[in-house]
Design a protein around this motif. Structure first.
Motif, PDB file in Angstrom:
ATOM      1  N   LEU A 147      17.267  13.005  28.183  1.00  0.00           N
ATOM      2  CA  LEU A 147      17.997  14.394  27.941  1.00  0.00           C
ATOM      3  C   LEU A 147      18.827  14.579  29.187  1.00  0.00           C
ATOM      4  N   MET A 148      18.630  14.124  30.217  1.00  0.00           N
ATOM      5  CA  MET A 148      19.313  14.257  31.724  1.00  0.00           C
ATOM      6  C   MET A 148      20.833  13.605  31.436  1.00  0.00           C
ATOM      7  N   GLN A 149      21.040  12.841  30.367  1.00  0.00           N
ATOM      8  CA  GLN A 149      22.355  12.190  30.331  1.00  0.00           C
ATOM      9  C   GLN A 149      23.367  13.289  29.614  1.00  0.00           C
ATOM     10  N   LEU A 150      22.973  14.531  29.296  1.00  0.00           N
ATOM     11  CA  LEU A 150      23.867  15.195  28.510  1.00  0.00           C
ATOM     12  C   LEU A 150      24.655  16.034  29.528  1.00  0.00           C
ATOM     13  N   SER A 151      25.782  15.402  30.090  1.00  0.00           N
ATOM     14  CA  SER A 151      26.392  15.925  30.966  1.00  0.00           C
ATOM     15  C   SER A 151      27.121  17.139  30.827  1.00  0.00           C
ATOM     16  N   HIS A 152      27.501  17.389  29.394  1.00  0.00           N
ATOM     17  CA  HIS A 152      28.369  18.337  29.030  1.00  0.00           C
ATOM     18  C   HIS A 152      27.667  19.817  28.627  1.00  0.00           C
ATOM     19  N   LEU A 153      26.137  19.618  28.577  1.00  0.00           N
ATOM     20  CA  LEU A 153      25.230  20.687  28.160  1.00  0.00           C
ATOM     21  C   LEU A 153      25.452  22.064  29.034  1.00  0.00           C
ATOM     22  N   LYS A 154      25.701  23.038  28.377  1.00  0.00           N
ATOM     23  CA  LYS A 154      26.026  24.354  29.098  1.00  0.00           C
ATOM     24  C   LYS A 154      24.576  25.247  28.973  1.00  0.00           C
ATOM     25  N   SER A 155      23.849  25.232  27.868  1.00  0.00           N
ATOM     26  CA  SER A 155      22.709  25.777  27.543  1.00  0.00           C
ATOM     27  C   SER A 155      21.589  25.125  26.967  1.00  0.00           C
ATOM     28  N   LEU A 156      20.650  25.041  27.993  1.00  0.00           N
ATOM     29  CA  LEU A 156      19.151  24.556  27.516  1.00  0.00           C
ATOM     30  C   LEU A 156      18.097  25.604  27.518  1.00  0.00           C
ATOM     31  N   LEU A 157      17.556  25.754  26.171  1.00  0.00           N
ATOM     32  CA  LEU A 157      16.588  26.719  26.036  1.00  0.00           C
ATOM     33  C   LEU A 157      15.104  26.000  25.699  1.00  0.00           C
ATOM     34  N   LEU A 158      14.254  26.197  26.636  1.00  0.00           N
ATOM     35  CA  LEU A 158      12.898  25.315  26.498  1.00  0.00           C
ATOM     36  C   LEU A 158      11.969  26.433  26.659  1.00  0.00           C
ATOM     37  N   HIS A 159      12.178  27.642  26.369  1.00  0.00           N
ATOM     38  CA  HIS A 159      11.031  28.639  26.598  1.00  0.00           C
ATOM     39  C   HIS A 159      10.074  28.665  25.465  1.00  0.00           C
ATOM     40  N   HIS A 160       8.971  29.033  25.672  1.00  0.00           N
ATOM     41  CA  HIS A 160       7.592  29.038  24.741  1.00  0.00           C
ATOM     42  C   HIS A 160       7.367  27.710  24.326  1.00  0.00           C
ATOM     43  N   ASN A 161       7.013  26.400  25.228  1.00  0.00           N
ATOM     44  CA  ASN A 161       6.466  25.420  24.988  1.00  0.00           C
ATOM     45  C   ASN A 161       5.229  25.112  25.634  1.00  0.00           C
ATOM     46  N   GLU A 162       4.862  23.747  25.789  1.00  0.00           N
ATOM     47  CA  GLU A 162       3.643  23.581  26.743  1.00  0.00           C
ATOM     48  C   GLU A 162       4.003  22.747  27.671  1.00  0.00           C
ATOM     49  N   LEU A 163       5.153  22.962  28.509  1.00  0.00           N
ATOM     50  CA  LEU A 163       5.549  22.024  29.532  1.00  0.00           C
ATOM     51  C   LEU A 163       4.787  22.158  30.935  1.00  0.00           C
ATOM     52  N   SER A 164       4.284  21.234  31.376  1.00  0.00           N
ATOM     53  CA  SER A 164       3.583  21.423  32.820  1.00  0.00           C
ATOM     54  C   SER A 164       4.476  20.622  33.857  1.00  0.00           C
ATOM     55  N   CYS A 165       5.353  19.893  33.582  1.00  0.00           N
ATOM     56  CA  CYS A 165       6.331  19.132  34.814  1.00  0.00           C
ATOM     57  C   CYS A 165       7.731  18.990  34.033  1.00  0.00           C
ATOM     58  N   LEU A 166       8.626  18.726  34.698  1.00  0.00           N
ATOM     59  CA  LEU A 166      10.092  18.500  34.559  1.00  0.00           C
ATOM     60  C   LEU A 166      10.472  17.203  35.116  1.00  0.00           C
ATOM     61  N   PRO A 167      11.376  16.431  34.259  1.00  0.00           N
ATOM     62  CA  PRO A 167      11.887  15.160  34.949  1.00  0.00           C
ATOM     63  C   PRO A 167      12.629  15.652  36.317  1.00  0.00           C
ATOM     64  N   ASP A 168      12.486  14.763  37.218  1.00  0.00           N
ATOM     65  CA  ASP A 168      13.364  14.787  38.454  1.00  0.00           C
ATOM     66  C   ASP A 168      14.813  14.867  38.497  1.00  0.00           C
ATOM     67  N   GLY A 169      15.396  14.227  37.310  1.00  0.00           N
ATOM     68  CA  GLY A 169      16.622  14.113  37.009  1.00  0.00           C
ATOM     69  C   GLY A 169      17.406  15.256  36.645  1.00  0.00           C
ATOM     70  N   PHE A 170      16.766  16.524  36.515  1.00  0.00           N
ATOM     71  CA  PHE A 170      17.428  17.913  36.004  1.00  0.00           C
ATOM     72  C   PHE A 170      18.838  18.083  36.950  1.00  0.00           C
ATOM     73  N   GLY A 171      18.926  17.796  37.971  1.00  0.00           N
ATOM     74  CA  GLY A 171      20.040  17.827  38.633  1.00  0.00           C
ATOM     75  C   GLY A 171      21.459  17.307  37.940  1.00  0.00           C
ATOM     76  N   HIS A 172      21.291  16.341  37.157  1.00  0.00           N
ATOM     77  CA  HIS A 172      22.432  15.532  36.622  1.00  0.00           C
ATOM     78  C   HIS A 172      22.844  16.497  35.407  1.00  0.00           C
ATOM     79  N   LEU A 173      22.183  17.591  35.073  1.00  0.00           N
ATOM     80  CA  LEU A 173      22.970  18.475  34.070  1.00  0.00           C
ATOM     81  C   LEU A 173      23.832  19.502  34.849  1.00  0.00           C
ATOM     82  N   VAL A 174      24.921  19.045  35.409  1.00  0.00           N
ATOM     83  CA  VAL A 174      25.683  19.630  36.471  1.00  0.00           C
ATOM     84  C   VAL A 174      26.670  20.829  35.656  1.00  0.00           C
ATOM     85  N   ASN A 175      26.874  20.760  34.373  1.00  0.00           N
ATOM     86  CA  ASN A 175      27.454  21.887  33.801  1.00  0.00           C
ATOM     87  C   ASN A 175      26.553  23.021  33.282  1.00  0.00           C
ATOM     88  N   LEU A 176      25.295  22.809  33.351  1.00  0.00           N
ATOM     89  CA  LEU A 176      24.298  23.810  32.684  1.00  0.00           C
ATOM     90  C   LEU A 176      24.574  25.117  33.294  1.00  0.00           C
TER      91      LEU A 176
END
Length: 540
Positions: A147-176
Motif C-alpha cells: 500500500l506504501m507504493q501508492l505515491s499519488h494517494l491523497k486521502s487514506l481513511l483507516l478509522h474504526h479498524n483493529e490496527l495495532s501497528c503500521l508499516p514503517d514505510g508510511f513516509g512514502h505516501l508523500v502526496n497524502l
C-alpha cells in the motif's frame, strides 16, 4: 436461458454474458452499462458477500450488448467505453477483496468502508492512479506494505479498524493530505510520519498512544491534529513549532500541563478538556493571538492569568468543572467572546444565579467589577498608620452595645487594622464591609468553629464565603434545633452522607463549593431532596 440455448445450438455468440459460476446477488446490467460511460460504479448497500467477477473485468470483457442485433446511437457506442475511475463497494458483507482489483488500474477512488474485511490484497499497490482509499469501519489488523507504493494517494481513511501497528514505510505516501487512523489499537506511530510534508489533516483519536514522536513537527502543512482519547502525559515541545497548525485536539488524555506555542501563530482552536491540567499560565497563552476556541473543561485549573485578555479573537472559552475560585475582571472586555462556561467551579465572587443568566450578562458583570476597581476621584484619603480613630470613623458604641463592626461605603481597598484592633475582646455578631473596593475578603474561617458544635441550642449557622474545608455531621446531629445551615462558597471537597441525618434542617445551602457530588441538579431541587440524596449514600 438465452445464452444456454445459443450454446446448445452452436451459436457462435455463446459464452458471452455473466459467467454461470458467479455467485452472490446479481449486479444489474444497466448499472454496468452506465458505468462504462461514466467511469463510476456505485454498488453500496447490496448485501454483496463477494464482488462479481465481471465488475473487476468491466473494462476487459466485451459488453453483452455488443452481441445483440441492435442499432447504436452516438450515445450507445460500447466500443467508446470509459475506464472505471471510481468504485464504491461500501456497506456490504465483503470479507475479502480479490487480487483482481489490479484489473482496474485507472481507479482514482476506491471506497469499501463498512464491510467485514480482515485484510487487504497486496494488488492494491498496483493501482498507481489511486487518490482516495476508504477502508474504514472494517476489521483490519494490518496494512500490506504494498500500500506504501501508492505515491499519488491523497486521502487514506483507516478509522474504526483493529490496527495495532503500521508499516514503517508510511513516509512514502508523500502526496497524502488526509489520514484518519482514529479508533484503532495503535500504541505508537512510525517516525517516517515526519516525511508526510503535504499532510493537512491527521486524526489519531481513540488509540492507545502514550507519546508522539517529536519529528511530527516536520509536517509543515498540517492544519488539524486530533489526539483525543489517548494516554498522552506530555506533548513534544517541537509541536509548538508547527506554523500551519490551526486546530489541535488533546481532549481525554493525561496531560498535567499545556505546551507553550511560540510559533503557532495560526492556531484557532485548542481543545484540552478532560485532562489533569493544574496550571494555566501566561506562557501558555501569550502567543495565541489567533485563538478563537479555548476548551479546558474538566481539569484541575485553579486560576486564570490576566494574560487571557491577550486573546482578542477568542469567541468560545470553556472552563467548566475546574477549581477556579476567581477570574480576572478584564475577561469581560474580550471583544469577540460569545460563549463562556464556568459552571462547576468554586467561584467566590460570582453568584450561581448569575452563571445561569448566560454569557452576555456574565461579561457585563465582569466589566462592572473592573470599573469598580478603578480609583474614584472622590475617594476618601487612604488610611495610614497615622490615621486617627476618628478619621477611620470607628463606632465604638456600635461595637460594644450593638455587637456591630461597621466600615461600609468607604471605597476602601483594604479594611484598616485599627478596625479590628478596636474590637479587642468585645464579642461582635455582625460585620458590615459593604460598598467598598475590597479585592479580597478579610481573613476568614478555614475550619468550622468547633465552639459552634457545643452550642446545641443554635437554630441558625451562617458561614458562607469562608474557607471551611470540612464539617462533622455527627456533631451537627446533636444540634436538634438547627434549622438553617449556610455553607455557600467555601472549600468543601466533599459532603459527608451522614449530613442527611440532620432531620431538623429546613434550609441547607451548599452552592459554590468545589465538591463533585451532589451535582447542581440535586442542589437545585431544595433541602429535602439534598438530604434524601445524602441519606441514600450512607454505607449500609
Amino acid at each position: 436461458m438465452a445464452a444456454a440455448r445459443r450454446a446448445r445450438a452452436g451459436d457462435p455468440r455463446a459464452g458471452f454474458g455473466r459467467p454461470a459460476a458467479e455467485s452472490g446477488p446479481a449486479v444489474p446490467q444497466g448499472l454496468i452499462r452506465a458505468a462504462r460511460k461514466s467511469g463510476q460504479l456505485n454498488l453500496s448497500g447490496r448485501s454483496l458477500s463477494e464482488v462479481p467477477q465481471h465488475v473487476w473485468r468491466i473494462n476487459l470483457d466485451t459488453p453483452e450488448e455488443a452481441h445483440q442485433n441492435l442499432s447504436f446511437g452516438a450515445a450507445d457506442r460500447w466500443w467508446e467505453q470509459t475506464d472505471l475511475t471510481k468504485l464504491i463497494l461500501a456497506s456490504n458483507k465483503l470479507q475479502c477483496l480479490s487480487e483482481d482489483v489490479k484489473l482496474l488500474p485507472a481507479l482514482t477512488v476506491l471506497d469499501v468502508h463498512d464491510n467485514q474485511l480482515t485484510s487487504l490484497p497486496s494488488a492494491l499497490g498496483q493501482l498507481e492512479n489511486l487518490q482516495k482509499l476508504d477502508v474504514s469501519h472494517n476489521k483490519l489488523k494490518s496494512i500490506p506494505e504494498e500500500l506504501m507504493q501508492l505515491s499519488h494517494l491523497k486521502s487514506l481513511l483507516l478509522h474504526h479498524n483493529e490496527l495495532s501497528c503500521l508499516p514503517d514505510g508510511f513516509g512514502h505516501l508523500v502526496n497524502l493530505e488526509e489520514l484518519d487512523l482514529s479508533n484503532n489499537h495503535l500504541t505508537d506511530i512510525p517516525t517516517s510520519f515526519a516525511l508526510l510534508i503535504n499532510l493537512v489533516r491527521l486524526n489519531l483519536a481513540c488509540n492507545q498512544l502514550k507519546n508522539l514522536p517529536a519529528d511530527i513537527s516536520a509536517m509543515k502543512s498540517l492544519r488539524q491534529l486530533d489526539c483525543t482519547k489517548n494516554y498522552l502525559e506530555t506533548v513534544p515541545s517541537k509541536l509548538a513549532t508547527m506554523a500551519s497548525l490551526e486546530q489541535l485536539y488533546l481532549r481525554k488524555n493525561k496531560l498535567r500541563s499545556l505546551p507553550e506555542f511560540p510559533s503557532c501563530k495560526l492556531l484557532k482552536e485548542l481543545h484540552a478538556g478532560e485532562n489533569q491540567i493544574e496550571i494555566l499560565n501566561a506562557e501558555n497563552l501569550k502567543h495565541l493571538n489567533s485563538l478563537s476556541v479555548l476548551e479546558l473543561r474538566d481539569n484541575k485549573i485553579k486560576s486564570v492569568p490576566d494574560e487571557i485578555t491577550l486573546l482578542q479573537k477568542l469567541e468560545r472559552l470553556d472552563l467548566a468543572n475546574n477549581d477556579i475560585s476567581r477570574l480576572p475582571y478584564a475577561l469581560g472586555t474580550l471583544p469577540q467572546l460569545k460563549f463562556l462556561a464556568l459552571e462547576g467551579n468554586p467561584l467566590r465572587t460570582i453568584r450561581r444565579d448569575l452563571l445561569q443568566k448566560g454569557t452576555q450578562e456574565l461579561l457585563k458583570y465582569l466589566r462592572s467589577k473592573m470599573k469598580d476597581d478603578v480609583t474614584s476621584p472622590n475617594e476618601e484619603p487612604p488610611v495610614t498608620a497615622m490615621t486617627l480613630p476618628s478619621e477611620s470613623r470607628i463606632n465604638m458604641h456600635a461595637i460594644t452595645s450593638l455587637k456591630l463592626l461597621e466600615y461600609s461605603e468607604k471605597q476602601a481597598a483594604v479594611i484598616p487594622d485599627e478596625m479590628f484592633n478596636a474590637v479587642r475582646s468585645n464579642p461582635v455578631a455582625t460585620v458590615n464591609f459593604s460598598k467598598n473596593q475590597l479585592n479580597e475578603i478579610p481573613p476568614r474561617f478555614k475550619v468550622f468553629p468547633s465552639v459552634l458544635y457545643r452550642i446545641v441550642a443554635l437554630e441558625t449557622i451562617l458561614l458562607s464565603n469562608n474557607q471551611v474545608g470540612s464539617i462533622d455531621p455527627l456533631q451537627l446531629q446533636k444540634m436538634d434545633k438547627l434549622g438553617t445551615l449556610d455553607l455557600q462558597n467555601n472549600d468543601l471537597l466533599q459532603v459527608p452522607p451522614e449530613l442527611g441525618n440532620c432531620e431538623t434542617l429546613r434550609t441547607l445551602l451548599l452552592e459554590g463549593n468545589p465538591f463533585r457530588t451532589p451535582r447542581a441538579a440535586i442542589l437545585a431541587k431544595g433541602t429535602a431532596a439534598v438530604l434524601e440524596y445524602l441519606r441514600s449514600r450512607i454505607p449500609a
